[in-house]
Scaffold this active site. Structure first.
Site, PDB file in Angstrom:
ATOM      1  N   ASP A  70      80.799 -21.230 -36.499  1.00 50.63           N
ATOM      2  CA  ASP A  70      81.159 -22.536 -35.944  1.00 50.63           C
ATOM      3  C   ASP A  70      82.609 -22.443 -35.492  1.00 50.63           C
ATOM      4  OD1 ASP A  70      81.906 -25.143 -35.389  1.00 50.63           O
ATOM      5  OD2 ASP A  70      80.905 -26.005 -37.136  1.00 50.63           O
ATOM      6  N   ILE A  71      82.820 -22.391 -34.187  1.00 52.47           N
ATOM      7  CA  ILE A  71      84.161 -22.145 -33.668  1.00 52.47           C
ATOM      8  C   ILE A  71      85.125 -23.299 -33.895  1.00 52.47           C
ATOM      9  CG2 ILE A  71      83.448 -20.446 -31.952  1.00 52.47           C
ATOM     10  CD1 ILE A  71      83.501 -22.677 -29.860  1.00 52.47           C
ATOM     11  N   ASN A 131      82.580 -20.961 -23.307  1.00 50.41           N
ATOM     12  CA  ASN A 131      81.435 -21.643 -22.715  1.00 50.41           C
ATOM     13  C   ASN A 131      80.856 -22.749 -23.596  1.00 50.41           C
ATOM     14  OD1 ASN A 131      78.774 -21.830 -21.088  1.00 50.41           O
ATOM     15  ND2 ASN A 131      78.101 -21.201 -23.137  1.00 50.41           N
ATOM     16  N   TYR A 143      83.276 -36.459 -22.702  1.00 52.94           N
ATOM     17  CA  TYR A 143      82.893 -35.117 -22.264  1.00 52.94           C
ATOM     18  C   TYR A 143      83.666 -34.708 -21.021  1.00 52.94           C
ATOM     19  CZ  TYR A 143      79.987 -31.305 -20.462  1.00 52.94           C
ATOM     20  OH  TYR A 143      79.550 -30.106 -19.980  1.00 52.94           O
ATOM     21  N   GLY A 144      83.692 -35.605 -20.023  1.00 53.25           N
ATOM     22  CA  GLY A 144      84.404 -35.307 -18.781  1.00 53.25           C
ATOM     23  C   GLY A 144      85.885 -35.081 -19.003  1.00 53.25           C
ATOM     24  N   ALA A 145      86.481 -35.861 -19.903  1.00 49.71           N
ATOM     25  CA  ALA A 145      87.908 -35.700 -20.189  1.00 49.71           C
ATOM     26  C   ALA A 145      88.186 -34.345 -20.831  1.00 49.71           C
ATOM     27  CB  ALA A 145      88.395 -36.825 -21.099  1.00 49.71           C
ATOM     28  N   ILE A 155      72.601 -27.921 -14.063  1.00 50.25           N
ATOM     29  CA  ILE A 155      72.011 -26.612 -14.308  1.00 50.25           C
ATOM     30  C   ILE A 155      70.829 -26.780 -15.260  1.00 50.25           C
ATOM     31  CG2 ILE A 155      72.423 -24.273 -15.168  1.00 50.25           C
ATOM     32  CD1 ILE A 155      74.070 -24.925 -12.685  1.00 50.25           C
TER      33      ILE A 155
END
Length: 257
Positions: A66-67, A93, A157-159, A190
């Protein structure tokens, strides 16, 4: 990394770290690097998914982690050096997306998105920095083409992804004197499991896909392999004069009215 001998072998034996490699874009990126002859440390939370990613490709080494956990970035760098002795490419990613309009943003979900999408790439890059400098390597951040305009319901999410692109540009300037390049690949819609992982119903996913196709000038949803192609090729030495860019892989969605 060796030069070309009849075919492009510029990534042969390169040491690559890929986060979120258990499915979707991350899995395709791990496969593409391995198929180019690179050695890949494939990171993700679920060991079973990483085993699937590595199946049939000896160059991929799974590492379940878990990064976002304290000490994880350092553990990743140590594992990569133990496995490969160097780090040539870091691909940030992994991402979490939770759709929430302002007024219904859950603090814990917001923290999870910031921790995974923005903080983890920052501290992974920092932990891998010295090996990347030694290799004159490349950091590839995977952001999103949707962060260039308003995106109702996806402000957190976008921020985080817009912030990741800012880190790309800033790190590119900071690290250029050390020979380290930093680039972003910004996918549009995607075909991945991200909507399923976000808990969307089949009906909601089908409606989402219809809406996405309508907004993409090319009239279709992209494939993970199309994003992976850009990630891999931007990491090749042939792209050595390219840094600080954000490449949209979105069928023209970000430039359409």
């Amino acid at each position: 990394m060796s030069g070309r001998t009849g075919q492009d072998e510029s990534l042969r034996d390169a040491a690559v770290v890929v986060t979120g490699a258990g499915s979707g874009i991350g899995r395709s990126v791990a496969h593409a690097f391995a198929d180019a002859g690179a050695r890949v440390l494939a990171l993700g939370r679920r060991a079973a998914k990483l085993t699937e990613t590595a199946r049939g490709r000896q160059g991929i080494r799974p590492f379940a982690v878990d990064i976002t956990e304290p000490g994880a970035p350092e553990a990743v760098a140590e594992r990569a050096l133990a496995e490969f002795g160097r780090i040539d490419v870091l691909v940030n990613n992994a991402a979490v997306v939770v759709r929430s309009p302002l007024g219904r943003i859950d603090p814990e979900q917001a923290r999870q998105q910031v921790a995974t999408n923005l903080m983890a790439p920052m501290f992974l890059a920092q932990s891998c920095l010295e090996p990347l400098r030694a290799a004159r390597g490349t950091i590839v951040n995977v952001s999103t083409a949707g962060a260039v305009r308003g995106w109702p319901g996806n402000s957190v999410y976008g921020a985080t992804k817009a912030g990741l692109d800012f880190l790309t540009r800033t790190w590119a300037v900071e690290l250029a004197p050390h020979g380290v390049r930093v680039v972003s690949v910004a996918p549009g819609p995607i075909e991945t499991e991200i909507a399923e992982n976000a808990g969307f119903s089949e009906e909601r996913i089908a409606e989402l896909r219809r809406t996405q196709r309508a907004r993409v000038p090319m009239g279709r949803i992209g494939q993970p392999e199309e994003v992976a192609w850009w990630v891999v090729n931007l990491a090749r030495p042939h792209s050595g004069f390219t840094t600080g860019v954000v490449v949209a892989v979105d069928g023209g969605a970000s430039v359409a009215m």
